[in-house]
Design a protein around this motif. Structure first.
Motif, short mmCIF file in Angstrom:
data_model
loop_
_atom_site.label_atom_id
_atom_site.label_comp_id
_atom_site.label_asym_id
_atom_site.label_seq_id
_atom_site.Cartn_x
_atom_site.Cartn_y
_atom_site.Cartn_z
N LEU A 20 34.26 41.85 43.10
CA LEU A 20 33.60 43.16 43.06
C LEU A 20 32.14 43.04 43.48
O LEU A 20 31.63 43.84 44.25
N TRP A 21 31.45 42.02 42.93
CA TRP A 21 30.06 41.81 43.30
C TRP A 21 29.93 41.56 44.80
O TRP A 21 29.06 42.13 45.46
N GLY A 22 30.79 40.70 45.33
CA GLY A 22 30.73 40.39 46.76
C GLY A 22 30.94 41.61 47.64
O GLY A 22 30.29 41.78 48.66
N MET A 72 44.33 41.80 43.97
CA MET A 72 43.77 42.76 44.91
C MET A 72 43.95 44.18 44.41
O MET A 72 43.05 45.01 44.49
N LYS A 73 45.12 44.49 43.85
CA LYS A 73 45.39 45.85 43.34
C LYS A 73 44.47 46.18 42.16
O LYS A 73 43.99 47.30 42.05
N ARG A 74 44.23 45.21 41.28
CA ARG A 74 43.34 45.45 40.14
C ARG A 74 41.91 45.72 40.60
O ARG A 74 41.21 46.53 40.05
N ILE A 75 41.49 44.98 41.63
CA ILE A 75 40.13 45.18 42.16
C ILE A 75 40.03 46.55 42.79
O ILE A 75 39.09 47.28 42.60
N ALA A 126 34.06 25.17 39.76
CA ALA A 126 35.36 24.79 39.23
C ALA A 126 35.40 25.12 37.74
O ALA A 126 34.47 24.81 37.01
N VAL A 127 36.49 25.75 37.32
CA VAL A 127 36.66 26.12 35.92
C VAL A 127 38.03 25.62 35.49
O VAL A 127 39.04 25.92 36.13
N ASN A 128 38.08 24.86 34.41
CA ASN A 128 39.33 24.30 33.92
C ASN A 128 39.73 25.06 32.66
O ASN A 128 39.22 24.79 31.57
N VAL A 129 40.60 26.05 32.82
CA VAL A 129 41.06 26.90 31.72
C VAL A 129 42.57 27.02 31.85
O VAL A 129 43.10 27.21 32.94
N PRO A 130 43.31 26.93 30.73
CA PRO A 130 44.77 27.05 30.80
C PRO A 130 45.23 28.40 31.36
O PRO A 130 44.47 29.37 31.39
N ARG A 131 46.49 28.46 31.72
CA ARG A 131 47.08 29.69 32.25
C ARG A 131 46.95 30.84 31.26
O ARG A 131 46.96 30.65 30.05
N GLN A 132 46.87 32.04 31.80
CA GLN A 132 46.88 33.28 31.02
C GLN A 132 45.75 33.37 30.00
O GLN A 132 45.92 33.87 28.90
N ASN A 133 44.55 32.90 30.39
CA ASN A 133 43.42 32.95 29.48
C ASN A 133 42.22 33.71 30.03
O ASN A 133 41.16 33.68 29.43
N GLY A 134 42.35 34.36 31.19
CA GLY A 134 41.28 35.21 31.67
C GLY A 134 40.51 34.75 32.89
O GLY A 134 39.48 35.34 33.22
N LYS A 135 40.99 33.72 33.57
CA LYS A 135 40.28 33.29 34.79
C LYS A 135 40.27 34.41 35.83
O LYS A 135 39.30 34.57 36.55
N GLY A 136 41.34 35.19 35.87
CA GLY A 136 41.42 36.28 36.85
C GLY A 136 40.31 37.29 36.67
O GLY A 136 39.81 37.85 37.66
N GLY A 137 39.88 37.54 35.44
CA GLY A 137 38.79 38.48 35.20
C GLY A 137 37.49 38.01 35.82
O GLY A 137 36.71 38.80 36.37
N VAL A 138 37.24 36.70 35.76
CA VAL A 138 36.05 36.13 36.38
C VAL A 138 36.11 36.33 37.89
O VAL A 138 35.14 36.74 38.53
N ILE A 139 37.28 36.05 38.46
CA ILE A 139 37.46 36.21 39.91
C ILE A 139 37.28 37.66 40.31
O ILE A 139 36.60 37.97 41.30
N GLU A 140 37.87 38.57 39.56
CA GLU A 140 37.76 39.99 39.89
C GLU A 140 36.31 40.46 39.84
O GLU A 140 35.85 41.18 40.74
N ALA A 141 35.55 40.04 38.83
CA ALA A 141 34.14 40.42 38.74
C ALA A 141 33.35 39.86 39.91
O ALA A 141 32.51 40.54 40.50
N ARG A 142 33.65 38.61 40.29
CA ARG A 142 32.94 37.99 41.42
C ARG A 142 33.25 38.69 42.73
O ARG A 142 32.37 38.91 43.56
#
Length: 129
Positions: free
Chosen positions: A101-103, A126-129, A83-99
């Motif tokens: 890609l690894w998977g 999905m499109k960015r990945i 669980a990560v508590n970060v406000p909107r538009q601060n880069g959580k999507g980048g973490v998800i995309e990297a994870r």
């Protein structure tokens, strides 16, 4: 060649903030964090793969991957969920995309599920990945 921390011992501590001449603001490591013990981490593999795909992660994003992808001695995940508590538009999507890609390309995961409040958000990821 991608580096692996699977047998390299304890997970690395996030490196100090580094940027391309700009200033990095905010906490790069959380002031409050609960992380189960792990003997290794697949996080650096995810970071390296993301970089090869053109995704440059901030130090705090790299930290999340390193501690969130910690592994027990038997190779299973140390954390069942992250669980990560970060406000909107601060880069959580980048973490998800990297994870993700690894998977897909290293972890051999057969099924990866993304969820968001709006369908278009998931489709954009999905499109960015």
């Amino acid at each position: 060649m991608l580096s692996s921390e699977r047998s390299a011992g304890p997970p690395l501590v996030s490196p100090p903030p580094v940027s391309d001449g700009g200033i990095v603001y905010g906490w790069q490591q959380p002031p409050i964090e609960v992380v189960p013990p792990s003997v290794s981490s697949a996080g650096q593999e995810a970071i390296d793969l993301a970089a090869k795909a053109g995704l440059r992660l901030d130090p705090w994003q790299q930290h999340i991957l390193r501690v969130g992808m910690g592994e027990k001695p038997d190779g299973s995940w140390a954390s069942f969920e992250v669980a990560v508590n970060v406000p909107r538009q601060n880069g959580k999507g980048g973490v998800i995309e990297a994870r993700v890609l690894w998977g897909l390309f290293i972890g051999g995961e057969k099924q990866i599920l993304l969820s968001a409040h709006e369908f278009k958000t998931t489709m954009n990821t999905m499109k960015r990945i």
